[in-house]
Design an enzyme around this catalytic site. Sequence first.
Site, PDB file in Angstrom:
ATOM      1  N   CYS A 278      28.180  51.943  40.494  1.00  0.00           N
ATOM      2  CA  CYS A 278      28.507  51.347  41.795  1.00  0.00           C
ATOM      3  C   CYS A 278      28.998  52.413  42.766  1.00  0.00           C
ATOM      4  O   CYS A 278      29.355  53.520  42.388  1.00  0.00           O
ATOM      5  CB  CYS A 278      29.515  50.204  41.648  1.00  0.00           C
ATOM      6  SG  CYS A 278      31.257  50.696  41.645  1.00  0.00           S
TER       7      CYS A 278
ATOM      8  N   CYS B 126      32.476  53.863  42.003  1.00  0.00           N
ATOM      9  CA  CYS B 126      32.499  54.813  40.884  1.00  0.00           C
ATOM     10  C   CYS B 126      31.742  56.093  41.223  1.00  0.00           C
ATOM     11  O   CYS B 126      32.034  57.152  40.682  1.00  0.00           O
ATOM     12  CB  CYS B 126      31.944  54.147  39.625  1.00  0.00           C
ATOM     13  SG  CYS B 126      33.110  52.928  38.964  1.00  0.00           S
TER      14      CYS B 126
ATOM     15  N   ASP C  63      35.978  15.143  40.098  1.00  0.00           N
ATOM     16  CA  ASP C  63      36.397  14.872  38.720  1.00  0.00           C
ATOM     17  C   ASP C  63      37.901  14.986  38.553  1.00  0.00           C
ATOM     18  O   ASP C  63      38.606  15.461  39.438  1.00  0.00           O
ATOM     19  CB  ASP C  63      35.707  15.842  37.750  1.00  0.00           C
ATOM     20  CG  ASP C  63      36.143  17.280  37.992  1.00  0.00           C
ATOM     21  OD1 ASP C  63      36.446  17.635  39.155  1.00  0.00           O
ATOM     22  OD2 ASP C  63      36.181  18.064  37.030  1.00  0.00           O
TER      23      ASP C  63
ATOM     24  N   GLY D  27      37.112  21.696  32.794  1.00  0.00           N
ATOM     25  CA  GLY D  27      38.302  21.548  31.964  1.00  0.00           C
ATOM     26  C   GLY D  27      38.372  22.486  30.784  1.00  0.00           C
ATOM     27  O   GLY D  27      39.005  22.186  29.768  1.00  0.00           O
TER      28      GLY D  27
ATOM     29  N   HIS E 107      34.205  47.200  42.838  1.00  0.00           N
ATOM     30  CA  HIS E 107      33.800  47.643  41.497  1.00  0.00           C
ATOM     31  C   HIS E 107      33.722  46.463  40.529  1.00  0.00           C
ATOM     32  O   HIS E 107      32.758  46.340  39.756  1.00  0.00           O
ATOM     33  CB  HIS E 107      34.745  48.702  40.938  1.00  0.00           C
ATOM     34  CG  HIS E 107      34.573  48.858  39.463  1.00  0.00           C
ATOM     35  ND1 HIS E 107      33.521  49.554  38.918  1.00  0.00           N
ATOM     36  CD2 HIS E 107      35.251  48.318  38.412  1.00  0.00           C
ATOM     37  CE1 HIS E 107      33.571  49.465  37.597  1.00  0.00           C
ATOM     38  NE2 HIS E 107      34.619  48.713  37.270  1.00  0.00           N
TER      39      HIS E 107
ATOM     40  N   ASP F  52      32.693  23.443  45.121  1.00  0.00           N
ATOM     41  CA  ASP F  52      33.310  22.575  44.123  1.00  0.00           C
ATOM     42  C   ASP F  52      33.782  21.327  44.858  1.00  0.00           C
ATOM     43  O   ASP F  52      33.643  21.216  46.075  1.00  0.00           O
ATOM     44  CB  ASP F  52      34.414  23.296  43.361  1.00  0.00           C
ATOM     45  CG  ASP F  52      35.623  23.562  44.220  1.00  0.00           C
ATOM     46  OD1 ASP F  52      35.588  23.214  45.416  1.00  0.00           O
ATOM     47  OD2 ASP F  52      36.601  24.117  43.708  1.00  0.00           O
ATOM     48  N   SER F  53      34.338  20.377  44.130  1.00  0.00           N
ATOM     49  CA  SER F  53      34.597  19.071  44.724  1.00  0.00           C
ATOM     50  C   SER F  53      36.023  18.916  45.220  1.00  0.00           C
ATOM     51  O   SER F  53      36.337  17.956  45.921  1.00  0.00           O
ATOM     52  CB  SER F  53      34.339  17.989  43.674  1.00  0.00           C
ATOM     53  OG  SER F  53      35.250  18.145  42.596  1.00  0.00           O
TER      54      SER F  53
ATOM     55  N   GLY G 222      38.371  18.422  43.072  1.00  0.00           N
ATOM     56  CA  GLY G 222      39.046  17.730  41.966  1.00  0.00           C
ATOM     57  C   GLY G 222      39.978  18.657  41.201  1.00  0.00           C
ATOM     58  O   GLY G 222      41.150  18.343  40.988  1.00  0.00           O
TER      59      GLY G 222
ATOM     60  N   CYS H 228      29.470  53.156  35.096  1.00  0.00           N
ATOM     61  CA  CYS H 228      29.155  52.289  36.236  1.00  0.00           C
ATOM     62  C   CYS H 228      28.508  53.097  37.351  1.00  0.00           C
ATOM     63  O   CYS H 228      28.946  54.193  37.678  1.00  0.00           O
ATOM     64  CB  CYS H 228      30.437  51.623  36.728  1.00  0.00           C
ATOM     65  SG  CYS H 228      30.181  50.562  38.157  1.00  0.00           S
TER      66      CYS H 228
ATOM     67  N   GLN I 265      33.871  16.287  30.965  1.00  0.00           N
ATOM     68  CA  GLN I 265      35.265  16.520  30.591  1.00  0.00           C
ATOM     69  C   GLN I 265      35.470  16.118  29.126  1.00  0.00           C
ATOM     70  O   GLN I 265      34.490  15.992  28.394  1.00  0.00           O
ATOM     71  CB  GLN I 265      36.197  15.750  31.544  1.00  0.00           C
ATOM     72  CG  GLN I 265      36.195  16.294  32.979  1.00  0.00           C
ATOM     73  CD  GLN I 265      36.919  17.645  33.106  1.00  0.00           C
ATOM     74  OE1 GLN I 265      37.484  18.179  32.146  1.00  0.00           O
ATOM     75  NE2 GLN I 265      36.840  18.228  34.312  1.00  0.00           N
TER      76      GLN I 265
ATOM     77  N   ASP J   6      31.402  30.833  37.433  1.00  0.00           N
ATOM     78  CA  ASP J   6      32.184  31.342  38.561  1.00  0.00           C
ATOM     79  C   ASP J   6      33.557  31.671  38.031  1.00  0.00           C
ATOM     80  O   ASP J   6      34.017  31.058  37.054  1.00  0.00           O
ATOM     81  CB  ASP J   6      32.332  30.288  39.669  1.00  0.00           C
ATOM     82  CG  ASP J   6      33.383  29.249  39.308  1.00  0.00           C
ATOM     83  OD1 ASP J   6      33.084  28.351  38.495  1.00  0.00           O
ATOM     84  OD2 ASP J   6      34.529  29.355  39.786  1.00  0.00           O
TER      85      ASP J   6
END
Lengths: 381, 381
Positions: free
Chosen positions: A314, A317, A149, A224, A343, A95-96, A98, A312, A197, A274
Amino acid sequence: MSNPLNFEVNATEGAARAALLTTRRGVIETPVFMPVGTAGTVKGIRFEELESPELDARIILSNTYHLWLRPGIETIKACGGLHNFIGWNRAMLTDSGGFQVWSLGALRKITEAGTEFRSHIDGSLCFLSPEISMEVQAALNAEIAMAFDECAPGEATHDEARQSMELTLRWARRSKDAHVAQIANLRYRQALFGIIQGASHLDLRRESLDRTVAIDFDGYAIGGLSVGEEKGVMMEVIEDLAPRMPADKPRYLMGVGTPEDLIEAVARGVDMFDCVLPTRNGRNGQAFTSRGKLNIKNARYALDQQPLDENCACSVCNRHTRAFIRHLYQSGEMLASILLTHHNLAFFLDTMKGVRQAIRSDQFAKFRREFTEQMHCGLES
Amino acid sequence: MSNPLNFEVNATEGAARAALLTTRRGVIETPVFMPVGTAGTVKGIRFEELESPELDARIILSNTYHLWLRPGIETIKACGGLHNFIGWNRAMLTDSGGFQVWSLGALRKITEAGTEFRSHIDGSLCFLSPEISMEVQAALNAEIAMAFDECAPGEATHDEARQSMELTLRWARRSKDAHVAQIANLRYRQALFGIIQGASHLDLRRESLDRTVAIDFDGYAIGGLSVGEEKGVMMEVIEDLAPRMPADKPRYLMGVGTPEDLIEAVARGVDMFDCVLPTRNGRNGQAFTSRGKLNIKNARYALDQQPLDENCACSVCNRHTRAFIRHLYQSGEMLASILLTHHNLAFFLDTMKGVRQAIRSDQFAKFRREFTEQMHCGLES
């Protein structure tokens, strides 16, 4: 200089789409969830786990703000860039900075030139601008960099949101110019994404989109959102905006969200996500499951022999019970965070895998309905 | 009831010996280092890693005191015993709680009956005795239980050490009796080890050994070392005592020590070890390496592109640099503890593997000399 990204949509269902995003460090199937690796580490998990077939995270996010302050860009440069420094050989997005400096609130002052702020580490006075962010991100050398931004709060008035949006557009232009100026010095060109934005105001969002696309980026992000606006507003903005975003470029919804949010945004045409939820909430004792959230602190789990999520597959689990993980949490044992983080990431990444498979087999509407219904069974209701 | 352990020495070199210790949960090659899993977790590492060929820990230790206080024995019973509760299917040894309550200092009062103390968790008044410790350890159901003992400080006078030793011997008798009484109720008989005390006084140590052996245990431990006695005294006691211990039973040196300590004790005939050093020091930023200790906080490592230990083949050393691990530590990232813990355990376990191979090929004297020389090259001197 060749195109840094290849983005190829190969299935759609309604607004939802499945695509292949090819970077110089591997192919990323979208829709994709990117685990957040703020300071060069996805908190509480080893890279070997992230790469394992069980999780198979193809791309992670790192924060320019955090890495710039510590260990500092000179250290990362001396260690051969971020991938080499941290030992991660798959794709990354930075990311920047900002959003991070904006989040500092009273500790920062935003001017036309950039943002002046106090370091959260030692209180020293720092300054970040589009040009500096681009320079730092070039040194980090992730596959995807983000324009610098400014974010407006969710409840920003039309006037406030316009002012903020105009500043972000001027900064987007400066980010792009700085990026272009740097290209000559880089062996590989990074991709650069622009950020839309406009807070909750649809007219501003559309204008921000059009004017950002006019600058021409390799992908477009919706910034935003999930910053205090009313519930429902976020999906309204995404629903209006995503289909208007260039169809041949990745669409990235920043900092969102719960598994339900991800699926709803995919249904509206978003490709990339993300969020710190799986890792941060894991450290705080919360598991995401196919039947909703589970707070492991809850005394009801003291003798519970079931896995965190019965649906699950995984490794957590497969092996450990709620009773044991609760004991670890109550005892302040690091393994509680490690297991819950693992998990939760497995759940997010596996959900997105299911989403991709569903879109490719034209079953996404069914997948979405069943996922949502099961979520609302409510483990703890 | 069959013998719970089979112990077979299959190579010796001087006093050092290599053996196979067979339990119902697998074969343990000795000399062996047992990672400490105080509260049912070896801090900072997943069981999958401990079981991996890289570490291959065959047995771990858990603390009766900690598990008894939290989650409590009823919880562990309801969850089917400790192995089932925590999800570890290899061998375990539980200590008796004697050392832990002794360590509480002013918070505990020792009487003939047992030890009254305040819980370190909530300050509540608790009481632990040989009978209670045996009952709790039977419920935990590890392969090896320990007699309930009292420890004397390293600098104890002859009189103090005798009093403490006599109490430990009476408690050893009561531990054995309680254990025998329990056997009828257990499907598998646990092994029970006696503990030799006597502080730094060799005559008392020898007497403690003879009288403990007379009670007849499945193995014998040297307790009360590395608790404040002068440097050199520990090895003197081990050198005198170990060769006098029954040759057909495992010899366990409790709570010791550094890699050098382990090798020196093996040279004197010890088979088993446990210690918190690799895990605790790892969390505190210290790596054990073939060239001595390394403090990752040290600014000299800020740009250091080398692995923690250039001679180590572990997954951490294969992937990450000192510069990155230092960055993680300085940033308070959990991954610093995870990586240092993993490396340290790999280093301890790999060292013991080297020790076993050396004894079996009659190269232990050479191994010991070279290991010690390299250690004293001193990374940070």
